[in-house]
Enzyme design. Structure first.
Site, mmCIF file in Angstrom:
data_model
loop_
_atom_site.group_PDB
_atom_site.id
_atom_site.type_symbol
_atom_site.label_atom_id
_atom_site.label_comp_id
_atom_site.label_asym_id
_atom_site.label_seq_id
_atom_site.Cartn_x
_atom_site.Cartn_y
_atom_site.Cartn_z
ATOM 1 N N GLU A 18 -52.605 25.976 73.401
ATOM 2 C CA GLU A 18 -53.173 25.422 74.597
ATOM 3 C C GLU A 18 -52.278 26.162 75.795
ATOM 4 O O GLU A 18 -51.494 26.869 75.555
ATOM 5 C CB GLU A 18 -52.891 23.888 74.810
ATOM 6 C CG GLU A 18 -53.933 22.924 74.681
ATOM 7 C CD GLU A 18 -55.097 23.023 75.731
ATOM 8 O OE1 GLU A 18 -54.886 23.658 76.820
ATOM 9 O OE2 GLU A 18 -56.303 22.330 75.569
ATOM 10 N N ASN A 103 -51.027 16.139 78.197
ATOM 11 C CA ASN A 103 -51.917 17.126 77.665
ATOM 12 C C ASN A 103 -51.914 18.221 78.683
ATOM 13 O O ASN A 103 -50.656 18.711 79.213
ATOM 14 C CB ASN A 103 -53.242 16.415 77.583
ATOM 15 C CG ASN A 103 -54.183 17.387 76.551
ATOM 16 O OD1 ASN A 103 -53.742 17.995 75.584
ATOM 17 N ND2 ASN A 103 -55.428 17.484 76.813
ATOM 18 N N GLU A 121 -53.628 11.201 69.301
ATOM 19 C CA GLU A 121 -54.818 11.217 68.595
ATOM 20 C C GLU A 121 -54.627 10.529 67.151
ATOM 21 O O GLU A 121 -53.844 10.732 66.472
ATOM 22 C CB GLU A 121 -55.609 12.802 68.464
ATOM 23 C CG GLU A 121 -56.010 13.135 69.985
ATOM 24 C CD GLU A 121 -56.349 14.378 69.844
ATOM 25 O OE1 GLU A 121 -57.514 14.608 70.363
ATOM 26 O OE2 GLU A 121 -55.387 15.370 69.488
ATOM 27 N N ASN A 154 -57.465 17.009 80.952
ATOM 28 C CA ASN A 154 -57.690 18.158 80.607
ATOM 29 C C ASN A 154 -57.794 19.144 81.506
ATOM 30 O O ASN A 154 -56.965 18.917 82.561
ATOM 31 C CB ASN A 154 -58.727 18.259 79.398
ATOM 32 C CG ASN A 154 -58.455 19.010 78.070
ATOM 33 O OD1 ASN A 154 -57.512 20.009 78.287
ATOM 34 N ND2 ASN A 154 -58.743 18.799 77.085
ATOM 35 N N ASP A 204 -62.686 21.534 77.765
ATOM 36 C CA ASP A 204 -61.374 21.368 77.590
ATOM 37 C C ASP A 204 -60.513 22.322 78.645
ATOM 38 O O ASP A 204 -60.637 21.455 79.505
ATOM 39 C CB ASP A 204 -61.068 22.062 75.907
ATOM 40 C CG ASP A 204 -59.582 21.592 75.501
ATOM 41 O OD1 ASP A 204 -58.695 21.346 76.320
ATOM 42 O OD2 ASP A 204 -59.422 21.655 74.110
#
Length: 299
Positions: A18, A103, A121, A154, A204
């Site tokens: 990420e 995130n 999650e 996100n 995303d």
């Protein structure tokens, strides 16, 4: 049109790669592996990635004006000194929640660090809904909460004139825009500018190019898409050889290369055997557009 080239440049498969960020000073790509709990830096010269392990899921990394980096770690904003491999907490959020984590995050043109949270999650994209919030860490190290009831906070970025803030809450399957006040960092007037189509799957990470168009990585969609935020139209689709594309940024000498992170978490053996590059970092060339250099955190 020049032809688009796609290459897997870092194959040490991330569990959830990420937050790619180009570090111009180092001439290297920064990114994180969230569940792998490491901050990575890949050099196009050595073609190797260095990794610094951390003690919690690390979901975003950003440049810091004073040098080194800031990261979102668990529910903390933290500072990372690269050479010393030293992490120090700046401040914590979501203190009333037991199972959330940060995130995606990104720094705005004024040097404020925006980042949002989500519930941990159960499986990829399966989680308790509306547990997240969107926060800003200001250069004076104070924190402001903008709103809550977020599913998966996100992708984020700002328009070229800095008057619009773009934001993705993944499970809304929408790319949203807010009016943005650069002086104060305040946001308002939320609206949807693009709804994802079924085959594009889950929006995303996101970045903007020098023409003011947005690029969105589609998780489980195996692609990045280019959108016009003015018309709400999709302009281009670039498919990748992995399904779980997670985020994108521009980098390289003149910001003409796109780097795309991906994930391997949630894939069984058979799926991984079909997509051996899952969790890798990809470089896309020949897009014909350039990106905007990242802003450093001013605190």
């Amino acid at each position: 049109m020049s032809s688009v080239g796609i290459e897997c440049v870092a194959r040490e498969g991330c569990r959830i790669g990420e937050s790619p960020v180009w570090d111009e000073k180092e001439g290297a790509l920064l990114y994180v592996d969230i569940t792998g709990r490491k901050v990575c830096r890949w050099s196009p010269v050595s073609r190797q990635a260095q990794a610094i392990p951390v003690d919690a899921p690390v979901s975003s990394v950003a440049l810091r004006k004073s040098g080194d980096y800031v990261i979102t770690l668990g529910t903390r904003f933290a500072a990372l000194k690269w050479k010393e491999e030293l992490v120090t907490t700046i401040t914590q959020v979501d203190k009333d929640k037991a199972n959330t984590r940060f995130n995606d995050g990104k720094v705005d043109p004024a040097g404020r660090y925006f980042a949002g949270t989500m519930a941990e999650e159960i499986r990829p994209a399966v989680l308790e809904r509306r547990q997240g919030s969107l926060y800003t860490l200001f250069p004076d190290l104070s924190v402001v909460k903008h709103f809550d009831q977020v599913d998966i906070s996100n992708g984020l970025d700002w328009s070229l004139d800095h008057r619009t803030f773009f934001y993705i809450d993944s499970l809304s399957y929408s790319v949203d825009a807010f009016d943005y006040d650069l002086q104060t960092g305040k946001i308002g007037n939320r609206r949807s500018i693009y709804k994802l189509e079924k085959e594009e799957s889950i929006p995303d990470g996101m970045c903007i190019d020098t023409e003011g168009k947005l690029w969105v990585a589609c998780y489980d969609g195996g692609r990045v898409i280019r959108l016009d935020p003015e018309t709400g139209k999709r302009l281009q689709t670039v498919k990748l050889p992995v399904d779980k594309t997670t985020s994108c940024c521009f980098g390289g000498k003149d910001y003409s290369e796109m780097y795309v992170t991906s994930a391997s978490d949630g894939m069984d053996k058979e799926w991984l055997s079909r997509q051996p590059q899952a969790g890798g970092i990809f470089k896309i060339t020949g897009l014909g557009v350039k990106g905007v250099p990242p802003y450093p955190f001013a605190g």
